[in-house]
Enzyme design. Structure first.
Site, PDB file in Angstrom:
ATOM      1  N   GLY A 214       7.090   0.803  -0.446  1.00  0.00           N
ATOM      2  CA  GLY A 214       6.558   2.148  -0.629  1.00  0.00           C
ATOM      3  C   GLY A 214       5.329   2.258  -1.519  1.00  0.00           C
ATOM      4  CG  ASP A 215       3.010   2.130  -5.299  1.00  0.00           C
ATOM      5  OD1 ASP A 215       1.939   2.402  -4.727  1.00  0.00           O
ATOM      6  OD2 ASP A 215       3.177   2.233  -6.530  1.00  0.00           O
ATOM      7  CG  PHE A 216       2.734  -4.104  -0.281  1.00  0.00           C
ATOM      8  CD1 PHE A 216       3.906  -4.722  -0.679  1.00  0.00           C
ATOM      9  CD2 PHE A 216       1.703  -4.896   0.204  1.00  0.00           C
ATOM     10  CE1 PHE A 216       4.058  -6.101  -0.602  1.00  0.00           C
ATOM     11  CE2 PHE A 216       1.837  -6.276   0.283  1.00  0.00           C
ATOM     12  CZ  PHE A 216       3.020  -6.886  -0.122  1.00  0.00           C
ATOM     13  CG  ASN A 217      -0.538  -0.324  -5.866  1.00  0.00           C
ATOM     14  OD1 ASN A 217      -0.686  -1.345  -6.539  1.00  0.00           O
ATOM     15  ND2 ASN A 217       0.082   0.745  -6.350  1.00  0.00           N
TER      16      ASN A 217
END
Length: 361
Positions: A214-217
């Site tokens: 959900g937050d593969f940044n």
């Protein structure tokens, strides 16, 4: 989102005392790490280990099941060959515990964990080669596929209905749109939300569902140089936004954040898409919605960052990191339009896969 009262603010000596008291380890080095709404310390111990002491904000502290699941997921992925942190056990065998801490406004309870420290630097700090972006896409897909095998009695807690950072929650942005009043970007954001409702929502039932990071940044993917000076992924961190979503959400989020660090952001999508589809090919609906999902994430990041600054004005620089780079990209993608951007992404992904296939023959 954390406000001034929910984000912990421990001193270094308080952090050192916790490490010593619960883990019988003696810090020889201790420094704070940047964080959105928790507090993190990098810890080196006299005994020889490197760790991250993570103190959860008081809002997430009230949901220990969620934190326990995140810890369990990291362990599971680590065992399945994905480079993640794992939680160290206290002297009494716990992977997390509640600690009453006075950060200056009275004693408050916070959930605490000591996680292994992963080597490497954020991918945002290195040049992006197509091969590295291919590996990013491939790793994200491998991670989501691995999570389909995971069993846990409280897995349903990750449904997280109404979770503001889910790409299912884009319509919820409307209640915070006032933070963009007077900004010319407001009309772009309204147009993207309209496209989300008319293009994405009707096809949502065709998206394959799964548990996603959900937050593969660009700050949550770590890399290290190998012997031939090529960068390889060495760590995936921060599972705080994990939720049940869709494969295409994970891909859209990954493309969105990797674009922030590239001189020509539009080129990023093709290599990531090629890496992703080498593990998990998209179906027709997922391909058709990818462009609007990427723009929706850029809008989500912009609106929520501006909203967070109203709650944490002192943390503005960190909160606005992604947004400052994301605004010109949002404008550019919107101006170029879906058809042209997709052409670049899908054609370069196909060419990349053709090259890879011929290299292997």
């Amino acid at each position: 989102m954390a406000d001034n009262h929910t984000k912990p603010n421990l001193s270094q000596s308080q952090a050192a005392d916790i490490v010593n008291k619960y883990y019988k380890l003696t810090p020889s080095q201790l420094r704070t790490l940047p964080s959105y709404d928790d507090q993190n310390f990098y810890v080196v111990t006299v005994e020889g280990g490197e760790y991250v002491l993570k103190i959860m904000n008081s809002v997430h502290t009230q949901d220990p099941t969620l934190v326990e699941l995140q810890t369990y997921v990291m362990d599971f992925l680590h065992e399945n060959g994905i480079p993640t942190q794992t939680a160290q056990k206290t002297t009494t065998g716990q992977t997390m515990f509640l600690e009453g801490i006075d950060c200056g406004s009275g004693v408050q309870k916070y959930l605490v964990r000591l996680l292994t420290y992963l080597p490497g630097i954020p991918i945002s700090e290195v040049p992006f080669s197509p091969q590295l972006l291919y590996e990013v896409g491939r790793t994200a897909a491998r991670m989501d596929i691995a999570l389909t095998e995971m069993k846990h009695p409280q897995l349903n807690a990750l449904q997280r209905e109404g979770f503001i950072w889910s790409l299912s929650s884009i319509p919820l942005l409307e209640k915070n749109m006032k933070v963009l009043e007077g900004d010319p970007l407001l009309e772009v954001v309204k147009s993207v939300l309209h496209q989300y409702k008319t293009t994405v929502v009707p096809q949502n039932s065709s998206f394959r569902k799964c548990l996603i990071h959900g937050d593969f940044n660009d700050l949550n993917v770590l890399v290290q140089a190998n012997k031939s000076n090529k960068y390889k992924i060495s760590g995936i961190i921060d599972f705080g936004d994990m939720n049940f979503g869709c494969y295409v959400y994970e891909l859209a989020i990954t493309i969105t954040y990797m674009m922030l660090e590239h001189l020509n952001p539009i080129e990023v999508g093709g290599a990531i898409l090629a890496g992703w589809e080498s593990v998990f090919p998209l179906n027709a609906a997922e391909r058709d919605c990818l462009f609007w999902l990427v723009l929706s994430r850029l809008c989500q990041s912009l609106v929520m960052a501006r909203f967070s600054v109203t709650l944490q004005p002192e943390n503005e620089e960190y909160l606005m990191i992604s947004t400052k780079k994301g605004i010109p990209i949002l404008r550019k993608l919107f101006e170029i339009g879906k058809e042209q951007v997709e052409k670049v992404w899908f054609q370069s992904a196909a060419q990349y896969n053709d090259r890879n296939t011929s290299d292997q023959l």
